[in-house]
Design a protein around this motif. Structure first.
Motif, short mmCIF file in Angstrom:
data_model
loop_
_atom_site.label_atom_id
_atom_site.label_comp_id
_atom_site.label_asym_id
_atom_site.label_seq_id
_atom_site.Cartn_x
_atom_site.Cartn_y
_atom_site.Cartn_z
N SER A 146 42.80 37.68 49.62
CA SER A 146 41.37 37.95 49.86
C SER A 146 40.95 39.27 49.24
CB SER A 146 41.14 38.00 51.38
OG SER A 146 40.12 38.89 51.72
N HIS A 147 39.88 39.23 48.48
CA HIS A 147 39.24 40.45 47.97
C HIS A 147 40.18 41.31 47.13
CE1 HIS A 147 36.34 39.08 50.95
NE2 HIS A 147 35.45 39.70 50.20
N LEU A 148 40.90 40.64 46.24
CA LEU A 148 41.72 41.36 45.25
C LEU A 148 41.57 40.62 43.91
CD1 LEU A 148 43.78 43.46 44.34
CD2 LEU A 148 45.60 41.94 45.16
N LEU A 149 42.22 39.45 43.78
CA LEU A 149 42.08 38.68 42.53
C LEU A 149 40.63 38.21 42.40
CD1 LEU A 149 45.39 36.62 42.64
CD2 LEU A 149 44.87 38.64 41.25
N PHE A 150 40.14 38.18 41.20
CA PHE A 150 38.78 37.81 40.81
C PHE A 150 37.75 38.86 41.21
CE2 PHE A 150 40.85 33.51 40.97
CZ PHE A 150 40.95 33.39 39.60
N LEU A 151 37.85 39.43 42.44
CA LEU A 151 36.86 40.44 42.83
C LEU A 151 36.96 41.66 41.91
CD1 LEU A 151 34.68 41.20 44.95
CD2 LEU A 151 36.48 42.44 46.16
N TYR A 152 38.21 42.06 41.62
CA TYR A 152 38.41 43.24 40.78
C TYR A 152 38.67 42.83 39.32
CZ TYR A 152 38.38 46.14 44.93
OH TYR A 152 37.99 46.79 46.08
N ARG A 176 45.49 30.04 48.13
CA ARG A 176 44.02 30.08 48.28
C ARG A 176 43.53 31.49 47.96
NH1 ARG A 176 43.16 26.57 53.93
NH2 ARG A 176 44.69 24.95 53.35
N ILE A 177 42.49 31.57 47.14
CA ILE A 177 41.96 32.87 46.71
C ILE A 177 40.47 32.94 47.05
CG2 ILE A 177 41.64 34.47 44.77
CD1 ILE A 177 44.55 33.66 45.01
N PHE A 178 40.03 34.05 47.63
CA PHE A 178 38.61 34.26 47.94
C PHE A 178 38.30 35.74 47.74
CE2 PHE A 178 35.08 35.53 50.54
CZ PHE A 178 34.17 34.50 50.39
N PRO A 179 37.15 36.11 47.19
CA PRO A 179 36.10 35.27 46.63
C PRO A 179 36.38 35.00 45.15
CG PRO A 179 35.38 37.55 46.55
CD PRO A 179 36.78 37.55 47.14
N LEU A 180 35.45 34.27 44.51
CA LEU A 180 35.58 34.00 43.08
C LEU A 180 34.56 34.81 42.29
CD1 LEU A 180 36.19 30.15 43.31
CD2 LEU A 180 37.82 32.05 43.45
#
Ligand SMILES: C[S@@+](CC[C@H](N)C(=O)[O-])C[C@H]1O[C@@H](n2cnc3c(N)ncnc32)[C@H](O)[C@@H]1O
Length: 231
Positions: A146-152, A176-180
């Motif tokens: 959560s709030h690491l991959l894609f967010l940054y 599962r990854i969030f957010p996108l």
């Protein structure tokens, strides 16, 4: 100017937020779970109290509880000020104001800190960082990030994202990854290319709607599962 931060900040969410961000069902919560980049989130503490099986990894676990509290407190004013400057980027239903958001983040951190020492002794908080994790293949049923991959996405490049996702798929049956979205509430610049590569490598992917939206438009998670036999 859109919301941006120079570095990845240790900012923790609650168990209820994790449930909503990742569509976690009662049966998901029975699984063996990895929380990757959990930082000062309350997820591990609360799930463990409920009898769940969860291990969190984060580079900040090398520090003491006091040092983690200092780091979160030191970034608090900057993060809340940036949220206040960019309030229109966020939906204010779960949180009524930037101050309310800040209180919720500090409460999650206190829940984490109260559990940190015992959790470390039990091996539930492990110091490690993507893209390499100290676990055997398929050690977990489910990995959450959560709030690491894609967010940054501006700070972490495409190669990092791909290597990190492949590593998560190595240690867990489902990821599962969030957010996108990136900071600034724009779609991640890496999402399409990462999905194309994962699909080419045989990993089935899907994007699911979730009952959580704080960044406007940020109500989707990525689910990556294992290649079918023969791929
Ligand atoms: C914004 S916080 C999110 C914390 C938690 N997942 C949540 O949603 O409440 C991002 C976390 O990622 C951690 N982090 C940064 N680089 C990392 C890496 N390479 N591997 C794993 N975690 C990392 C940071 O230390 C920080 O605790």
């Amino acid at each position: 100017m859109a919301f941006s931060l120079e570095t990845v900040v240790p900012w923790g969410r609650s168990f209820a937020e994790y449930q909503a961000m990742f569509n976690l069902t009662p049966s998901d919560l029975q699984k063996s779970i990895l929380g990757c980049g959990d930082g000062p989130a309350a997820f591990n503490s609360t799930l463990t109290q409920q009898g769940g099986r969860v291990i969190s990894v984060d580079p900040i676990y090398q520090f003491t509880a006091a040092a983690i509290r200092d780091r979160v407190t030191a970034t608090y004013d900057e993060v809340i000020a940036k949220v206040r400057q960019n309030q229109a980027e966020f939906l204010w239903d779960r949180f009524q104001s930037p101050e309310h958001l800040g209180q919720a983040r500090m409460a999650a951190m206190e829940t984490f800190l109260a559990d940190f020492e015992a959790g470390q002794a039990q091996g539930r908080y492990v110091t490690a960082r993507l893209p390499e994790l100290p676990f055997s293949d398929r050690r977990f049923d489910l990995a959450l990030c959560s709030h690491l991959l894609f967010l940054y996405s501006p700070q972490l490049n495409y190669d990092f994202h791909l290597a990190a996702l492949q590593e998560l798929c190595r240690v867990a049956t489902e990821v599962r990854i969030f957010p996108l979205l990136e900071l600034g509430s724009q779609p991640s610049r890496h999402l399409d290319t990462v999905l194309t590569t994962l699909n080419r490598q045989g990993y089935p992917t899907r994007i699911e709607h979730v009952a959580y939206e704080f960044q406007r438009g940020g109500n989707e998670m990525l689910v990556v599962s294992q290649p079918k036999d023969g791929q």
